[in-house]
Design an enzyme around this catalytic site. Structure first.
Site, PDB file in Angstrom:
ATOM      1  N   SER A  39     -18.077 -16.802  49.058  1.00  0.00           N
ATOM      2  CA  SER A  39     -18.479 -15.732  49.974  1.00  0.00           C
ATOM      3  C   SER A  39     -18.204 -16.149  51.406  1.00  0.00           C
ATOM      4  O   SER A  39     -18.359 -17.318  51.769  1.00  0.00           O
ATOM      5  CB  SER A  39     -19.969 -15.428  49.800  1.00  0.00           C
ATOM      6  OG  SER A  39     -20.236 -14.946  48.505  1.00  0.00           O
ATOM      7  N   ALA A  98     -25.447  12.955  35.903  1.00  0.00           N
ATOM      8  CA  ALA A  98     -24.046  13.031  36.327  1.00  0.00           C
ATOM      9  C   ALA A  98     -23.883  12.643  37.793  1.00  0.00           C
ATOM     10  O   ALA A  98     -22.845  12.094  38.187  1.00  0.00           O
ATOM     11  CB  ALA A  98     -23.507  14.436  36.087  1.00  0.00           C
ATOM     12  N   GLU A 111     -24.705 -18.382  41.020  1.00  0.00           N
ATOM     13  CA  GLU A 111     -25.807 -19.326  41.290  1.00  0.00           C
ATOM     14  C   GLU A 111     -26.668 -19.580  40.050  1.00  0.00           C
ATOM     15  O   GLU A 111     -27.891 -19.638  40.113  1.00  0.00           O
ATOM     16  CB  GLU A 111     -26.641 -18.870  42.491  1.00  0.00           C
ATOM     17  CG  GLU A 111     -25.791 -18.819  43.760  1.00  0.00           C
ATOM     18  CD  GLU A 111     -26.601 -18.801  45.023  1.00  0.00           C
ATOM     19  OE1 GLU A 111     -27.699 -19.363  45.049  1.00  0.00           O
ATOM     20  OE2 GLU A 111     -26.103 -18.231  46.009  1.00  0.00           O
TER      21      GLU A 111
END
Length: 396
Positions: A158, A340, A363
């Site tokens: 990240s 929906a 993690e």
């Protein structure tokens, strides 16, 4: 035992919630579709003191306790997982590790600007062939005088294209396996360093995730964190902090699922009554609420152990495992409640469902945490005091 919040924590939650409502909610559907968020968000986080929320004021932070970090992560993930992930990596995996293991020189050089939000920190452990099996990593660091030469690759990192500083793990002695792994601080501007984003992710699309490459990259020996061979212990203690933030974020995701589902239950009618009056819908709402309350207690319990400077690997593992599973189920139920419309970007629940899957994996997968918890109960696993413990709160 105290289940209340301080005035400071209440103000933090209020400020963080307002930040999410003003700065994230109006734009997140577009950012999610575009695969990135406005970098101006970083300065806004810094201006509010969020980039160093639980870092001592001595090192440029806000000096709040570790459960304040949990509160911040809850509120950020209510907006979107990408923002909680950014704070998790910057604070939980990097800055808190420097608080615990770094030298005074390293804290002044790297922790202070990170806590102030002037620099961004990240974490490099996972490799293409090494995820849960950390010892399978291939990255190496060879001592050469006053430098280390690092070669290798990391993936699923990240902030790969955003961070200024990375906490990177590499073998200094492969023959020693776990005991031959060491930790290093790497700067983006170091020759031989490069990064590349991963495209086409299922979820957390607004977040930057990718690969790191090290080609004969030389770093000063002073950038070694801890001692040679302590890298595995450092990585696992860092994951204690990262998992804590992931668990707190999962609480925030359940919160978001509840808020959206309750709102929709009052808006939508079927068979002549609001759908909230249907018992099977009520069952889904009740399960969300139960998951929310239980997860929150597990998170704050782990945070209180951190505040006391105690090992919390067992408690944090349980919080991460359960909160992430509850969040994944809450997102699935929220999607179902919306019918929906859950399939549409008109509502955020489809994004919640996509985002909820990754924390069940990273993690420590749910399977890893299941095994850990069983081994604790059976007496096969025991946590001992580390040579460097996370600073107790209040900070000196």
């Amino acid at each position: 035992m105290d289940f209340g919040f301080t005035d400071e924590q209440k103000m933090l939650r209020k400020t963080a919630r307002q930040f999410v409502d003003d700065e994230i909610m109006p734009h997140i559907q577009r950012w999610d579709a575009e695969g990135g968020f406005d970098p101006a968000i970083w300065k806004k986080l810094a201006d509010l003191g969020f980039m160093g929320v639980c870092v001592s004021e001595q090192y440029g932070g806000s000096g709040m306790d570790y459960n304040s970090l949990a509160i911040l992560c809850e509120e950020l993930e209510r907006g979107d997982t990408a923002f909680r992930t950014a704070v998790s990596v910057h604070i939980g995996l990097n800055s808190m590790t420097l608080m615990q293991w770094g030298t005074e020189e390293q804290k002044q050089k790297y922790l202070v600007p990170q806590a102030k939000g002037e620099k961004i920190g990240a974490f490099g452990l996972t490799e293409p062939g090494a995820g849960s099996d950390v010892a399978a990593m291939a990255t190496t660091a060879v001592r050469d005088g006053d430098e280390y030469i690092i070669n290798g690759q990391k993936t699923w990192i990240s902030l790969c294209d955003v961070a200024d500083h990375f906490l990177v793990f590499a073998y200094t002695d492969k023959a020693k396996k776990h005991h031959g792994i060491s930790a290093f601080i790497v700067e983006r501007t170091t020759p031989g360093f490069s990064s590349k984003a991963i495209k086409g992710k299922y979820g957390i699309r607004a977040g930057n995730t990718g690969e790191l490459f090290f080609e004969d990259m030389r770093i000063p020996a002073s950038n070694l964190v801890g001692e040679e061979g302590e890298g595995f212990k450092i990585a696992m203690s860092a994951l204690d902090n990262g998992r804590f933030t992931v668990a707190a974020g999962a609480v925030g995701l359940i919160m978001g699922c509840l808020e959206e589902s309750v709102k929709y239950c009052h808006e939508r009618e079927t068979f002549g009554k609001p759908i909230g009056k249907h018992q099977l819908v009520q069952q889904m709402i009740a399960n969300m609420e139960a998951g929310y309350q239980m997860s929150r207690l597990l998170v704050y319990r782990a945070g209180e152990l951190k505040n006391k400077g105690l090992r919390n690997t067992r408690e944090t593992s349980l919080a991460k495992w359960q909160a992430c599973d509850f969040a994944n189920k809450a997102a699935d139920d929220a999607f179902q409640i919306h019918g929906a419309y859950g399939y549409s970007d008109e509502y955020p629940v489809a994004r919640f469902l996509r985002n909820s899957k990754a924390p069940v994996i990273y993690e420590g997968t749910r399977e890893i945490h299941t095994i850990m918890q069983a081994e604790y109960v059976l007496g096969y696993r025991e946590d001992k005091k580390l040579s460097h413990m996370l600073p107790e709160w209040p900070f000196d």
